[in-house]
Design a protein around this motif. Structure first.
Motif, PDB file in Angstrom:
ATOM      1  N   VAL A 224       0.871  -1.168   0.000  1.00  0.00           N
ATOM      2  CA  VAL A 224       0.000   0.000   0.000  1.00  0.00           C
ATOM      3  C   VAL A 224       0.911   1.221   0.000  1.00  0.00           C
ATOM      4  CG1 VAL A 224      -0.244  -0.095   2.535  1.00  0.00           C
ATOM      5  CG2 VAL A 224      -1.821   1.297   1.172  1.00  0.00           C
ATOM      6  N   MET A 225       0.649   2.150  -0.911  1.00  0.00           N
ATOM      7  CA  MET A 225       1.467   3.346  -1.049  1.00  0.00           C
ATOM      8  C   MET A 225       0.584   4.551  -1.338  1.00  0.00           C
ATOM      9  SD  MET A 225       4.885   2.211  -3.177  1.00  0.00           S
ATOM     10  CE  MET A 225       6.067   1.051  -2.486  1.00  0.00           C
ATOM     11  N   GLU A 226       1.168   5.711  -1.257  1.00  0.00           N
ATOM     12  CA  GLU A 226       0.442   6.926  -1.618  1.00  0.00           C
ATOM     13  C   GLU A 226       0.267   6.979  -3.138  1.00  0.00           C
ATOM     14  OE1 GLU A 226       0.861  10.562   0.341  1.00  0.00           O
ATOM     15  OE2 GLU A 226       2.003   9.742   2.030  1.00  0.00           O
ATOM     16  N   PRO A 227      -0.645   7.812  -3.631  1.00  0.00           N
ATOM     17  CA  PRO A 227      -0.941   7.818  -5.069  1.00  0.00           C
ATOM     18  C   PRO A 227       0.271   8.145  -5.929  1.00  0.00           C
ATOM     19  CG  PRO A 227      -2.667   8.939  -3.844  1.00  0.00           C
ATOM     20  CD  PRO A 227      -1.564   8.672  -2.865  1.00  0.00           C
ATOM     21  N   ALA A 228       0.283   7.580  -7.122  1.00  0.00           N
ATOM     22  CA  ALA A 228       1.351   7.843  -8.079  1.00  0.00           C
ATOM     23  C   ALA A 228       1.441   9.346  -8.367  1.00  0.00           C
ATOM     24  CB  ALA A 228       1.091   7.081  -9.375  1.00  0.00           C
ATOM     25  N   GLY A 229       2.671   9.836  -8.478  1.00  0.00           N
ATOM     26  CA  GLY A 229       2.887  11.255  -8.748  1.00  0.00           C
ATOM     27  C   GLY A 229       3.115  12.085  -7.508  1.00  0.00           C
ATOM     28  N   SER A 230       2.817  11.551  -6.335  1.00  0.00           N
ATOM     29  CA  SER A 230       3.034  12.295  -5.097  1.00  0.00           C
ATOM     30  C   SER A 230       4.502  12.184  -4.680  1.00  0.00           C
ATOM     31  CB  SER A 230       2.142  11.749  -3.981  1.00  0.00           C
ATOM     32  OG  SER A 230       2.531  10.417  -3.642  1.00  0.00           O
ATOM     33  N   PRO A 231       5.014  13.160  -3.905  1.00  0.00           N
ATOM     34  CA  PRO A 231       6.398  13.068  -3.435  1.00  0.00           C
ATOM     35  C   PRO A 231       6.656  11.804  -2.623  1.00  0.00           C
ATOM     36  CG  PRO A 231       5.579  15.306  -3.156  1.00  0.00           C
ATOM     37  CD  PRO A 231       4.404  14.458  -3.569  1.00  0.00           C
ATOM     38  N   ALA A 232       5.682  11.409  -1.793  1.00  0.00           N
ATOM     39  CA  ALA A 232       5.844  10.206  -0.986  1.00  0.00           C
ATOM     40  C   ALA A 232       5.979   8.966  -1.872  1.00  0.00           C
ATOM     41  CB  ALA A 232       4.664  10.049  -0.040  1.00  0.00           C
TER      42      ALA A 232
ATOM     43  N   PHE B 148      -2.793  -1.273  -3.376  1.00  0.00           N
ATOM     44  CA  PHE B 148      -3.661  -0.308  -2.688  1.00  0.00           C
ATOM     45  C   PHE B 148      -2.993   1.061  -2.719  1.00  0.00           C
ATOM     46  CE2 PHE B 148      -3.700  -4.448  -0.528  1.00  0.00           C
ATOM     47  CZ  PHE B 148      -5.010  -4.851  -0.762  1.00  0.00           C
ATOM     48  N   GLU B 149      -3.775   2.078  -3.010  1.00  0.00           N
ATOM     49  CA  GLU B 149      -3.270   3.454  -3.016  1.00  0.00           C
ATOM     50  C   GLU B 149      -4.166   4.324  -2.144  1.00  0.00           C
ATOM     51  OE1 GLU B 149      -1.046   4.089  -7.316  1.00  0.00           O
ATOM     52  OE2 GLU B 149      -3.000   4.992  -6.974  1.00  0.00           O
TER      53      GLU B 149
ATOM     54  N   HIS C 246      -3.139   2.940   5.525  1.00  0.00           N
ATOM     55  CA  HIS C 246      -1.943   2.116   5.308  1.00  0.00           C
ATOM     56  C   HIS C 246      -1.717   1.198   6.517  1.00  0.00           C
ATOM     57  CE1 HIS C 246       0.198   4.723   2.051  1.00  0.00           C
ATOM     58  NE2 HIS C 246      -1.110   4.867   1.978  1.00  0.00           N
ATOM     59  N   GLU C 247      -1.744   1.799   7.709  1.00  0.00           N
ATOM     60  CA  GLU C 247      -1.504   1.025   8.929  1.00  0.00           C
ATOM     61  C   GLU C 247      -2.541  -0.076   9.086  1.00  0.00           C
ATOM     62  OE1 GLU C 247      -2.071  -0.285  12.958  1.00  0.00           O
ATOM     63  OE2 GLU C 247      -3.481   1.014  11.848  1.00  0.00           O
ATOM     64  N   ARG C 248      -3.788   0.238   8.794  1.00  0.00           N
ATOM     65  CA  ARG C 248      -4.869  -0.747   8.965  1.00  0.00           C
ATOM     66  C   ARG C 248      -4.704  -1.902   7.988  1.00  0.00           C
ATOM     67  NH1 ARG C 248      -7.243  -4.211  10.218  1.00  0.00           N
ATOM     68  NH2 ARG C 248      -9.423  -4.473  10.882  1.00  0.00           N
ATOM     69  N   LEU C 249      -4.304  -1.627   6.763  1.00  0.00           N
ATOM     70  CA  LEU C 249      -4.116  -2.688   5.785  1.00  0.00           C
ATOM     71  C   LEU C 249      -2.934  -3.588   6.151  1.00  0.00           C
ATOM     72  CD1 LEU C 249      -4.821  -0.748   2.478  1.00  0.00           C
ATOM     73  CD2 LEU C 249      -6.203  -2.583   3.457  1.00  0.00           C
TER      74      LEU C 249
ATOM     75  N   ARG D 196      -1.811  -4.024   9.294  1.00  0.00           N
ATOM     76  CA  ARG D 196      -2.224  -4.742  10.499  1.00  0.00           C
ATOM     77  C   ARG D 196      -3.142  -5.920  10.156  1.00  0.00           C
ATOM     78  NH1 ARG D 196      -6.353  -2.642  14.194  1.00  0.00           N
ATOM     79  NH2 ARG D 196      -5.974  -0.628  13.197  1.00  0.00           N
ATOM     80  N   GLY D 197      -3.957  -5.735   9.132  1.00  0.00           N
ATOM     81  CA  GLY D 197      -4.865  -6.806   8.734  1.00  0.00           C
ATOM     82  C   GLY D 197      -4.223  -7.879   7.877  1.00  0.00           C
ATOM     83  N   GLY D 198      -2.925  -7.727   7.562  1.00  0.00           N
ATOM     84  CA  GLY D 198      -2.227  -8.724   6.774  1.00  0.00           C
ATOM     85  C   GLY D 198      -2.437  -8.627   5.280  1.00  0.00           C
ATOM     86  N   HIS D 199      -2.950  -7.458   4.813  1.00  0.00           N
ATOM     87  CA  HIS D 199      -3.255  -7.312   3.391  1.00  0.00           C
ATOM     88  C   HIS D 199      -2.109  -6.709   2.580  1.00  0.00           C
ATOM     89  CE1 HIS D 199      -7.350  -8.316   4.421  1.00  0.00           C
ATOM     90  NE2 HIS D 199      -7.379  -7.343   5.307  1.00  0.00           N
ATOM     91  N   ALA D 200      -1.156  -6.055   3.251  1.00  0.00           N
ATOM     92  CA  ALA D 200      -0.113  -5.351   2.516  1.00  0.00           C
ATOM     93  C   ALA D 200       1.062  -5.068   3.438  1.00  0.00           C
ATOM     94  CB  ALA D 200      -0.664  -4.039   1.947  1.00  0.00           C
ATOM     95  N   VAL D 201       2.143  -4.593   2.829  1.00  0.00           N
ATOM     96  CA  VAL D 201       3.266  -4.021   3.569  1.00  0.00           C
ATOM     97  C   VAL D 201       3.361  -2.561   3.164  1.00  0.00           C
ATOM     98  CG1 VAL D 201       4.479  -6.220   3.698  1.00  0.00           C
ATOM     99  CG2 VAL D 201       4.954  -4.666   1.791  1.00  0.00           C
ATOM    100  N   ALA D 202       4.109  -1.776   3.947  1.00  0.00           N
ATOM    101  CA  ALA D 202       4.118  -0.331   3.697  1.00  0.00           C
ATOM    102  C   ALA D 202       5.346   0.310   4.314  1.00  0.00           C
ATOM    103  CB  ALA D 202       2.851   0.309   4.282  1.00  0.00           C
ATOM    104  N   PHE D 203       5.523   1.582   3.989  1.00  0.00           N
ATOM    105  CA  PHE D 203       6.472   2.443   4.695  1.00  0.00           C
ATOM    106  C   PHE D 203       5.644   3.370   5.585  1.00  0.00           C
ATOM    107  CE2 PHE D 203       8.761   1.735   0.576  1.00  0.00           C
ATOM    108  CZ  PHE D 203       9.794   0.952   1.089  1.00  0.00           C
ATOM    109  N   LEU D 204       5.869   3.329   6.896  1.00  0.00           N
ATOM    110  CA  LEU D 204       5.075   4.143   7.809  1.00  0.00           C
ATOM    111  C   LEU D 204       5.966   5.107   8.584  1.00  0.00           C
ATOM    112  CD1 LEU D 204       2.552   1.551   9.314  1.00  0.00           C
ATOM    113  CD2 LEU D 204       2.198   3.156   7.416  1.00  0.00           C
ATOM    114  N   PRO D 205       5.480   6.342   8.805  1.00  0.00           N
ATOM    115  CA  PRO D 205       6.264   7.344   9.537  1.00  0.00           C
ATOM    116  C   PRO D 205       6.127   7.171  11.052  1.00  0.00           C
ATOM    117  CG  PRO D 205       4.210   8.311   8.816  1.00  0.00           C
ATOM    118  CD  PRO D 205       4.227   6.909   8.262  1.00  0.00           C
ATOM    119  N   ASP D 206       7.173   7.550  11.767  1.00  0.00           N
ATOM    120  CA  ASP D 206       7.144   7.434  13.229  1.00  0.00           C
ATOM    121  C   ASP D 206       6.080   8.314  13.871  1.00  0.00           C
ATOM    122  OD1 ASP D 206       9.120   5.567  13.236  1.00  0.00           O
ATOM    123  OD2 ASP D 206      10.591   6.768  14.343  1.00  0.00           O
ATOM    124  N   LEU D 207       5.690   9.405  13.240  1.00  0.00           N
ATOM    125  CA  LEU D 207       4.683  10.286  13.843  1.00  0.00           C
ATOM    126  C   LEU D 207       3.342   9.590  14.076  1.00  0.00           C
ATOM    127  CD1 LEU D 207       5.142  13.847  12.243  1.00  0.00           C
ATOM    128  CD2 LEU D 207       5.548  13.150  14.613  1.00  0.00           C
TER     129      LEU D 207
END
Length: 313
Positions: free
Chosen positions: A199-207, A226-227, A234-237, A239-250
């Motif tokens: 799961v990532m942020e939408p294509a074209g975004s800086p993230a 998933f976008e 992102h965190e929920r997906l 946690r539910g075992g549906h994806a991996v992600a990059f998550l910020p410490d904040l």
């Protein structure tokens, strides 16, 4: 003979530069489309220069128009400095102050900032808007906002305009996030997840540009199923075992991680950046809000360290 410059009409030209269309200028300034067009035509006549030219169904600034706007920016910056000097002389932090920022800052930092400002400066009327960073920075330059809190990812350009002063408030690490109860839970490196769903942020975004670059450096192109711009999704997906992600410490200011987190290489971070119009940095209200933001970042860093320390290996 010296030309006579009408500041009101010059502001309209500057608004057009930043907003892109006469319709957008008219809406922002509460004028009719025809009134804005008429004022810009009068400006061209007064200066004896073509400032606008057709661009399809729209108009754009000519080379002379661009030159003029650069000088208008300098004049308005000097007026902002004058306003800051007058406010410092008055010694009061008061009035309307508009902040724009993005989701994780709204959730992790702004409640503390608003509480601190209400206690220390009760006459400062703070307004907060959850806004797209690029749109917010454009709004900053035309005084829709007084301060924007943005994010700049590792390896991406920092300053976006000479008309904006930027300060790093906080360096926010990003971590590889994997489901806690799955075969992926033991993954320790980005390359271990080449075959995973992401799961990532939408294509074209800086993230997204940053995330794609991290995966490419690890030797693969991520399978993005998933976008969403929403980190809570992102965190929920994950946690539910549906994806991996990059998550910020904040994300972990007030709650312990519910996913398995792994550190990234040296470029695994984003900077939380405060942007204000050039000439306003020393305004008492700007200084008060910036001080509150820095304090909130320091508090958040301590809370995050505590939450991450409780995470099981």
């Amino acid at each position: 003979m010296a030309r006579q410059f009408d500041l009101h009409r010059l502001r309209l030209l500057r608004e057009l530069k930043h907003r892109g269309t006469i319709t957008a200028v008219a809406a922002a300034m509460s004028y009719s489309h025809s009134a804005v067009s008429q004022q810009l035509t009068v400006l061209e006549t007064e200066l004896g220069a073509q400032l606008l030219e057709p661009d399809g169904r729209r108009v754009r600034l000519t080379a002379q128009g661009e030159i003029l706007v650069r000088h208008v920016e300098a004049v308005l910056e000097q007026l902002d400095r004058a306003d800051a000097d007058l406010a410092r002389a008055a010694g009061d932090v008061a009035g309307r102050f508009r902040i724009a920022t993005f989701q994780t800052v709204v959730l992790a930092l702004m409640p503390s900032v608003l509480t601190a400002l209400r206690a220390a400066h009760p006459r400062l009327g703070v307004e907060l808007e959850h806004a797209d960073p690029d749109a917010a920075l454009s709004g900053l330059q035309v005084k829709e906002f007084d301060l924007v809190v943005d994010e700049v990812f590792a390896g991406q350009p920092f300053a976006r305009s000479a008309a904006v002063d930027q300060t790093v408030l906080h360096r926010d690490p990003l971590r590889l996030a994997v489901p806690p109860d799955s075969p992926l839970a033991d993954a320790g490196r980005v390359s271990d997840l080449a075959g995973a769903d992401w799961v990532m942020e939408p294509a074209g975004s800086p993230a997204r540009e940053w995330a794609d670059r991290i995966c490419q450096a690890a030797g693969f192109r991520p399978n993005v199923r998933f976008e969403s711009p929403d980190m809570l999704i992102h965190e929920r997906l994950v946690r539910g075992g549906h994806a991996v992600a990059f998550l910020p410490d904040l994300l972990w200011v007030e709650t312990s991680p519910t996913v398995r987190l792994r550190p990234l290489p040296d470029n695994g971070y984003r900077d939380i950046v405060c942007s204000v119009r050039a000439g306003t940095s020393e305004h008492p209200s700007v200084r008060a809000v910036t001080t509150a933001l820095l304090a909130a970042c320091a508090e958040a860093a301590i809370a995050i360290t505590t939450q991450l320390a409780a995470q099981p290996e």
